[in-house]
Scaffold this active site. Sequence first.
Site, PDB file in Angstrom:
ATOM      1  N   ASP A 154     -11.854   3.985   4.978  1.00 38.80           N
ATOM      2  CA  ASP A 154     -11.035   3.906   6.188  1.00 38.80           C
ATOM      3  C   ASP A 154     -11.553   4.938   7.196  1.00 38.80           C
ATOM      4  O   ASP A 154     -12.344   4.625   8.071  1.00 38.80           O
ATOM      5  CB  ASP A 154      -9.575   4.148   5.838  1.00 38.80           C
ATOM      6  CG  ASP A 154      -8.642   3.964   7.034  1.00 38.80           C
ATOM      7  OD1 ASP A 154      -9.142   3.764   8.147  1.00 38.80           O
ATOM      8  OD2 ASP A 154      -7.404   4.016   6.861  1.00 38.80           O
TER       9      ASP A 154
ATOM     10  N   LYS B 273      -9.478  -0.286  11.476  1.00 43.30           N
ATOM     11  CA  LYS B 273      -8.482  -0.092  12.534  1.00 43.30           C
ATOM     12  C   LYS B 273      -9.208  -0.193  13.881  1.00 43.30           C
ATOM     13  O   LYS B 273      -9.953   0.706  14.252  1.00 43.30           O
ATOM     14  CB  LYS B 273      -7.815   1.272  12.400  1.00 43.30           C
ATOM     15  CG  LYS B 273      -6.981   1.462  11.145  1.00 43.30           C
ATOM     16  CD  LYS B 273      -6.285   2.820  11.179  1.00 43.30           C
ATOM     17  CE  LYS B 273      -5.346   2.999   9.998  1.00 43.30           C
ATOM     18  NZ  LYS B 273      -6.076   3.195   8.721  1.00 43.30           N
TER      19      LYS B 273
ATOM     20  N   GLU C 291      -7.867   3.937  -1.101  1.00 45.07           N
ATOM     21  CA  GLU C 291      -8.539   4.311   0.148  1.00 45.07           C
ATOM     22  C   GLU C 291      -8.844   5.807   0.161  1.00 45.07           C
ATOM     23  O   GLU C 291      -7.980   6.622  -0.178  1.00 45.07           O
ATOM     24  CB  GLU C 291      -7.652   3.981   1.352  1.00 45.07           C
ATOM     25  CG  GLU C 291      -7.558   2.521   1.703  1.00 45.07           C
ATOM     26  CD  GLU C 291      -6.701   2.311   2.940  1.00 45.07           C
ATOM     27  OE1 GLU C 291      -6.803   3.115   3.886  1.00 45.07           O
ATOM     28  OE2 GLU C 291      -5.916   1.344   2.952  1.00 45.07           O
TER      29      GLU C 291
ATOM     30  N   LYS D 288       0.850  -1.197   0.000  1.00 44.75           N
ATOM     31  CA  LYS D 288       0.000   0.000   0.000  1.00 44.75           C
ATOM     32  C   LYS D 288       0.879   1.239   0.000  1.00 44.75           C
ATOM     33  O   LYS D 288       1.793   1.377   0.820  1.00 44.75           O
ATOM     34  CB  LYS D 288      -0.921   0.022   1.221  1.00 44.75           C
ATOM     35  CG  LYS D 288      -1.847   1.235   1.224  1.00 44.75           C
ATOM     36  CD  LYS D 288      -2.956   1.128   2.269  1.00 44.75           C
ATOM     37  CE  LYS D 288      -2.462   1.526   3.625  1.00 44.75           C
ATOM     38  NZ  LYS D 288      -3.596   1.640   4.605  1.00 44.75           N
TER      39      LYS D 288
ATOM     40  N   ASP E  78      -3.513   4.961  -0.758  1.00 37.04           N
ATOM     41  CA  ASP E  78      -4.302   5.613   0.299  1.00 37.04           C
ATOM     42  C   ASP E  78      -4.125   7.118   0.191  1.00 37.04           C
ATOM     43  O   ASP E  78      -3.014   7.630   0.343  1.00 37.04           O
ATOM     44  CB  ASP E  78      -3.829   5.117   1.661  1.00 37.04           C
ATOM     45  CG  ASP E  78      -4.698   5.647   2.798  1.00 37.04           C
ATOM     46  OD1 ASP E  78      -5.676   6.363   2.520  1.00 37.04           O
ATOM     47  OD2 ASP E  78      -4.409   5.316   3.965  1.00 37.04           O
TER      48      ASP E  78
END
Length: 1738
Positions: A1272, A1299, A1249, A1191, A1223
Site C-alpha cells: 500500500d 489509492k 498489508e 479488513k 493492515d
Amino acid sequence: MRATLPERKTVTGRLDLFHGVTPLARRKSPLSYFPTRSPRKLASLELSRFSFLPGLKVVKASISRGTDAVVDTLSRMECSDFPVEICETRTLPPALTLRDGVMALREAITNLKLDPPCLKSGVLRYQIAVPPSIKALDWIICQLQSHQMLPQIYFSQKPRDDFMHESNALLGVMALSGIGCAVYFEGSEFPNEFMKMKRFLAADSPSIRAYGCRFQKSHEDSSRCDVKYYFFIPQIELVEFHNGSLIAATLAWDEFSANGFEKSILSLELSLNQIVLHVMVMKDACYDRWWNQSHDNLDVEDESSAKLVILSANSCFGTVDCNDVLVLDVSQGCHRFYFRLSAMTAFTRNMDNAPVPFTGTLESCLNINSLWATLIVEECCRLGLTYFCIAPGSRSSPLAVAAASHPNATCISCFDERSLAFHAVGYARGSCGPAVVITSSGTAVSNLLPAVVEASEDFVPLLLLTADRPPELQDVGANQAINQVNHFGSFVRYFFSLPPPDDHIPAKIVLTTIDSAVHHATISPCGPVHINCPFREPLHNGYERWDASCLVGTNLWTSKVKPFTKYISIAHASVFSYEGDISEQLKEVLNLINGAAQGLLVLGGIHSEDDIWAVLLLAQHLRWPVAPDILSGLRQRKVMTSLLDSEKKFMFIDHLDHALLSESVRAYIKPDVVVQIGSRLTSKRIARMLEMCSPQSYIMVEKHPHRHDPSHIVTHRIQCSIVEFASVILKFVQPSTRSNWCTWLQALNAMVAWEISFRLHAEESLSEPFVAQVVSEALYPDAAMFLGNSMIIRDFDNYAHTWMQSDERGAYKFTKLGVPSIGVRVAGNRGASGIDGLLSTAIGFAVGSKKRVLVVIGDMSFLHDTNGLAILNQRMLRKPVTIVVINNRGGAIFRLLPIADRTPASIMERYFYTSHDVKVAELCMAHGVKHLQVQTKKELQDALALSHQSLSDCVIEVNSFIEKNATFHSDLQKFAQQAAESTLATLLKISGVSYSNIDSPCRIMKMQYSLYRILLSAPTTATKVNDRTERCYREGFVLTLYLQNGNMGIGEVAPMEIHSEDLVDVEEQLRFLCHRIQGVELSPLLPLFRGSFALWMWRTIGIQPSTIFPSVRCGLEMAVLNALAAVKNSSMLDLILGGESLHIYRMDTAGKCISNATRVQTCALVDSDGSAEDIIDRVSQLVKDGFSTVKLKVARRASPSEDAAIIQAIRNRLGYQINIRVDANRMWTFEEAIEFGKCIASDSLQYIEEPVQNEEDIVRFCEETSLPVALDETIDNFKGDIYKLTKFLHPGIVAFVIKPSYIGGFENSSLIAEWAEQHGKMAVISGAFESSISLSAYVQFAFYIDWKRMEYHKMRDMGPAPAVAHGLGTYQWLQEDVIIKPLKFALHPHGNSVEASVEDAKHVFHNFQINHDRVRRSYAQGKINSYSLTAKVKDLLYSLQVLDTGKREDDGEAIVFLHGFLGTSEDWTPMMEAISATRRCISFDLPGHGKSQPMENNLEKILARKSNSFEQFMKEIIKVINCITPGKVVLVGYSMGARMALYTALRHSEKVAKAVIISGSPGLKDLKMRKYRAAHDEAKASYLAKHGLEHFLKSWYARDLWDSFCCHPLFDQITQSRAKHADVNALSASLSDFSTGKQPSLWEDLRHCRVPLLFIVGEKDAKFRKITEQMYADVTRKVNTSRDHPVSTATYNEECEQVRELHRVLVVPDCGHAVHLESPLPVINAIRRFSNGSDLMT
C-alpha cells in the site's frame, strides 16, 4: 595585379579586421582598407629561429623576388577594450545540400545588406546545417584547389569513442576547416593584449571562436624565449560534428578602425561567391593531389612548432568572479592540424601521411603477370577502390602480391571465400563504394555466388577479380579448372574475361576494362561486376623477360594520378530552379502530392546518411504521417532538442504494423496518396494494407530502374536519387495542414507504442522484443546498427526504441541548427534476405562506415557464418564491434508461422527449428573474441554498457527459448491490437467535437474550488490514537471545471494526514491551476490513460506531472474525465472503456462463474480501537450485513500476538465464509512482524498489508512466514516508474492496494493495476475517507479495472477472473457528505456481498448537487488589484504598474516579487495567486519594463540616466517598496530581480525579513571584469534601442543559458509577452543601468549576512548552480573568530549550525535558468514555506 612585398615591423598586441586574406599575404584590391607601412622583408617572422615543441612540422617556402603582398595595419588609434555592439549567431533552416546551404548564406547576407544593423561595430555569424557527408577536410581541399583565400585552418580531434572534456571550447566538434579572415590578432602572451581580441567574442555566441598558433621564439644571446601568438576568426567555416555538419559565414566590422560594415559585407559576398562556384566539384577533391600540388615547392623541416590555440568567450564555472572570460584552450585532443598563415608559411601535424601516388616504373615489373596485376591494382586505387578482400590461392598470387604491395591499398584475407565476399558486401554497404574481391580459380569462385546474389538484389557495388586457368587448360581436365565465363549469369552488371597476360597485347586493355567495370558497378543500377583474370605459369614473382612495347600509350597515365578513362555523366535534370523547368509528368506528380487529403509517406531501405538527411527535411516539410521501415534509418531517431519539438515537426507512425492488427484500424486507414521512398518493406502488414486500401495514387521513388512492386499498386514510378526528389518537393510542394487524419494516426501510434513499452518493461523475464528495445537504446553517439534476418529484423521493426535522447555532451552545439532529430544508420542483407554471411557482412559494414557498429543476429545466422569470427580478429581500420547473438537454440521464426499449429512437434523440432547445443562461448574462445552471456534484463544492460566502454570487440549472447518467445510475441500483439481498437473507438466516439476551434466545447473556460468540511462517525484509521477527539471532521476541496459550452466536470481533492501534502499545500496548487488552466484544451486521448494525462499537463498547462501533489492530480483527472464525459452526455466509465460492453463474468468465492453486470464488491474496514470482543462483534455484524471481505487494522496493540489472537477468534466464530485482510500500516519492526506471522496460519488471511517498517524487509517477511502480503504505502511514491515495482515480484506479494489520491490519479493507478495483473497480483482500488464524489469515481474506476482483468484472462485463456472486493468501505465513516444524495452501498438481491452500483455512481455526477451547508468557502480566481504608482527614479518620473493581492493582516510580512530583465510584474501572477491565501503578495514593473514608462517622453533624460550608479537606483526601488508597504517584506527576485533582492537584503537589511534568490548572483569580484561586463551590456542596450524587441529577443534567447527554457512547451507563449513592453528606450536603459557590471560586488557582504536567504536554482543551470553553491558556502561560513573571550569548539560549531539554519538551498529538478517559469509549483511551495518558517519539502 600584385603589389610589392611591404616592409613590416613586429607589432605587439596587434588586432586587425581583414576579409578573405591574411595580412601576411594580402592582394591589392578595392578591399584593402587600411594604410600600409613602408615595405620591407618579413624579417620579423623568422620561423627557423623558433623553438618548437615536438609533433608539428613547419612548412616554409622560399620568398622569390617576384612575390608580392600587401600588408595593411590598423589606424593609429588603439583598439578599444570594450566589446563590439553585437556578437551574435544566427541560424538558418537546415539545407538539403551543401550548395543549398551556401546559397542560403548568400541570401541571408544579401538581406542583411538591404537592412543593415544600425551599429558601428559587431560580429555576425550565419550558420546552417548541411548533410552529414560533408566533411571538414574534404571541404577545405575542394575550396583550396581553386583559390587561395588565406589564412587557412583545418584540425580534427583524436579518434575516440568517448567525448571531449566539458571544459573544451570545441565541445562536440570533431573537425573544423576555416578560410579567410574576419578578424586577426598577433601579439605576445600578456592578458591586456588578449583583451583586444575578446571584444569580438561573447559568451552569448560561443560558436564564434578564434583559432591560431602559439610560437616560442628563441634569442641567440640569451636563454629567454618570447611567446608569440597568431590567431583569427575565420570568414567561412565548415564544422563537423558527430551527428552532422554546418557551414558558417562570419562578418566583423568596426567603424572605429576604418573598416565599416559596407566594406566587410562586400568582402564576405566575394568569398561566398567563390565557395559557391566550387560546391559541385567537392566530391572530386582528392587529398593526395591537393597535398602534393599545394606543397611541392615547400621545404618540410622536422622542427616542430606551435600548439593549436582556440579562443572563446565562455561562462566561467571555475570561479564566480566573472560571467565572461577569455579562454585560451590549447587543444590536447588535436589529431591532425593544418594552419597556413600565408603563401609562404604553414604549420602542420599528421597532414603528410597522404596516399602515396604511383612512383615506380612499369618497366621494373619482373614479369608480364606482375605487370598486368600491377596495372589492375593501380587503376583500382586511382578509381577509389582501395579495400581488397583477398582469398588465399596460387592462381591469384600476382593479384594478391600487387594489392598487398600497393602503398594505398588496404588488404584483408580470409580462408573462406563466402565469408570474404560477404565482408566485401558489408564494406560496400558502409562506404557506399565497391570493395575488390580477389580469389583463385575453381570452386573458390563459386563460393562467391551467395554474396553476389545479395549484392545484385540490393544494388551493392562490388568488383570481383577471379583468377582463372588460361584457355588451353579449359575443358581438358586440368586441376581447378571450371568454366568461369559468365559464372554468375544475370546477377552481375558486367562481365569481361581478360586474355592471359601477354606482351603482344596493349596493356591499356587492362586499364580500360577496369574503368568500364567500375563504371557499371557504380552507376544505377549499382551491383557486382566480374572480371575473369586468366594467368599462365609461372606464377612466382621471379624475373622473366617481357616486351615493353606493350606499354605504348600509357606514358600520360603514368605521369598522373588519374584513371585512364574518366566517365562523365551530365547532372540529372530533376533539380529545377523554376516551375517552368518541370516536365508535364512531374507536374502531375506534384499536383497529386499537393492535392492529397490523406497522404502517407512510406520509407523503405535508405542506405546513406545524406539520403536519410534528405528524407528528414522532406518529412518535416511535407507534414504527412511517416511510416518508417527499420532499414530507413528513421525508425530509430536521436532527439537533438526536445521530444516535443521533434514531434511537432515530424509525424512518425513507428508502430503502424501493430496498429494494423486491429480490424477497425485497417478499415479506417485509407490514404489517398502514398509516396514510397526506398524499396522493400520489412512489414508484411503494412504492405498488405497498402495493397488492400488501393490508394488513388502510389508514387514510388528509387534510384534504380528495377521493378519493385510485388503488390502491383504503383501508379507513378520516379527514377531519381532521394536528394533530387526531396529538392523538387521542397521547392514546389506546399506543406499540408494538420488534419484529423494526421492527429488520429499519431494518437494510434502513441497509444500502441505506450502499450508495447509497458508490456516489455512489465515482463519480468528477458524477452527478444525487449532486446530489440534496449539494444536500440544503447546505441553510441556515432554508431550504426546491422541487423540479421528472420525474427531479428522483424522484432526491431516492431519494437525498437523510437526516440533516443542524444547523450553526447557536445550534442547541444548541433541542436542550435534547427535539426530536432537525426537518423541512425541501419543496415541488413535484405536483397535476398538469407541468413548466410551476416556476421562477415556486419564486420565489413563497420569497416566501410567507420562507425561503431552494434550487430544483432540470431544463433542460426551466427553458426552459419562462424568463419566471420576469423575476419573479426583482423582488427583493421575500424572501431570496435559489439555482436548480440540471440540464442534460442534454433529457428524461432517458424514457431510464429501457421505451419507450427498444424505440424507434429517432432517434425517441427527436426526440420524447422533445427535445435542445436553448440556453445557460442567456446566458438568465441577459439577465435580469441571476448564473450559475455546474459540471462536477465539487468545483465543485458550491464553487458551493453561494458562493451561500450571497452575498446575491443565483444559477443553478447542472450539466452532465449522458442516457446516462451512465441507466447510473448502473441501476447504483445494482442495487447497492441486492444490498445489500437480502444484508441480508435475513443476517437470515433468524440469525433463530433472540434479540437482546433477556439470556442471548442472541450476548451476550459474556468476552474473553481470549494473547501468543504464534513462530520465523520469516527476518527479515520490513519489518525493516531492519542490525537483522536470526540468529533472528527474530514476536509477537502471540490473542483469544478467549466467548459466553453457550459458543461462541467467535478473532482475532489482531499489529502490526509499521511499524505506528504496538507490542505495549505494543496490549496496553493489549486489556486495556481485556477489561473493557469483557463483556455486550455482537453485532449481526446485523456480517457485512454497510457501517459496521455502526464503529456497533457506538460504540454498544455506547462507543469511537470511529478511536481503536482498526488491528491491534486487525482482530483484534476477526476474533473477532466467527468467534463469530457459531460460533453457526450456519457459517464466517466463509458469514456475510459471506450464504448465496450459493461457486462462482466467472474467467479465468486466458491469458484462459481457468475454474472455481475454493473456492480463493484466492497471490503469492509474495521478499526483496531476497542477490546478484542468488540472487534469480533463488529466483524460478525458486518458479515451479517452482507460483507464477504473484511479488513482489520493491526499493529495498534501492545503485542503482535494479541492481533493474531483476535484474528483466530474471528475464524473460530465465523469460519472461512469471509476473506480477512489485515493492515499493519508499516508500524511493526521486522521482528514484531515475524512474531505475528508465527502466531497465525497462512490460510487465515487473504493478505496482510505493509507488515514491516522497512520496505527492504518485505521479501524477507514473505519468505520467513509464507503469509501473503499486499503493498500500500510502498507504492505511494511510484510516480509512474514501473522499474520501482520490479523488486516486488516475489510470489508472496499477492496484491497491490491502490489509492488514486495517494498514487497520483487514475492514470498512474491504471498503470499499477495493469502491471499487477500481468504478474498475477490482485489490484484493489481503495478510498481514503473521501466523500461520495471520489467514491463514485472510484466505483467506476474499480469496475474498469475489473473489466481489464476480465479481458486479460480472456486474452490469456485463463478462464473467468476471480471476484475482488475493493477497499471502498470507508463510506461507513461518512456521517455527513458533500453532496445531497450520497452514493449507496448495499447487499443487492442477486449478489452475495455488499456492492456499489455503477449506475448509481454515474448518477452522482449526472445529477450533481452540492450540499452548500458543508461548504466553508469557494474560490474561482483571485482578484488582483492593479494600480499605477508614480515614482521618481534617478531624476525621471516613472509610472509603475503594481499588482497587489492577498491577505493584509499583520500576522506576516508581505512578499514582494522582483522580475528579471524582459520580465514584467505579470510574470508572478500565478505564483501570487497561489500564495495569496496566506500572504499579501506584491509585484511591480521595474523601470523600463512592462507598462512602466517615463511620465515625460524625453529620450535625452533616459540616456542621461546611464551615468548614475546601481546603488542610486536601488535606493529609488526601496522607496517604491516602502511606498507600497511600509513594513518589512520578504523579497523574491529572479535573475536581475534576484540581484536587487540580494543587494537589498545585504545593504538594507532593516527592510528585509527574508529574501528568496532565484537564479541570482552577487555580482563580479574583479573590477576589470565589471567594466567589461558593463560595456558588454551597454552594447546590448544599444542594439535593443536601435533594432527593437523582435530582433533582440531572438538574439537573447539564442544563448545557451536558455536551452532548457526554450524546450518548455509554453516558451512561445511566454516570449510573446516579452514583446509588449511600453517603452523600448527605457527598457534599453534598464539593461545598462542594472548591468551586473555596474552592480557592486556583494561577495564580501554575504559573509556577514543575517537575513535568512533561500537560494533557488534549476538543476540544468550549471553556471548558476556553481554560483549558488559558492554563495551558500560564503553565507554559512562563520567568520567572527576574533573575540575577547574565546569560545569552545562545541560552542563555535553550534553557532555555525545556527547560521546554516538561517539559509536554505533548493535545486529544482529538470529545469534550467528560468526555474520559476519552467517548474513553478516547487518554487511556489518553497517560497510559501520559507516565508512562514516551515521546513522545505524534499
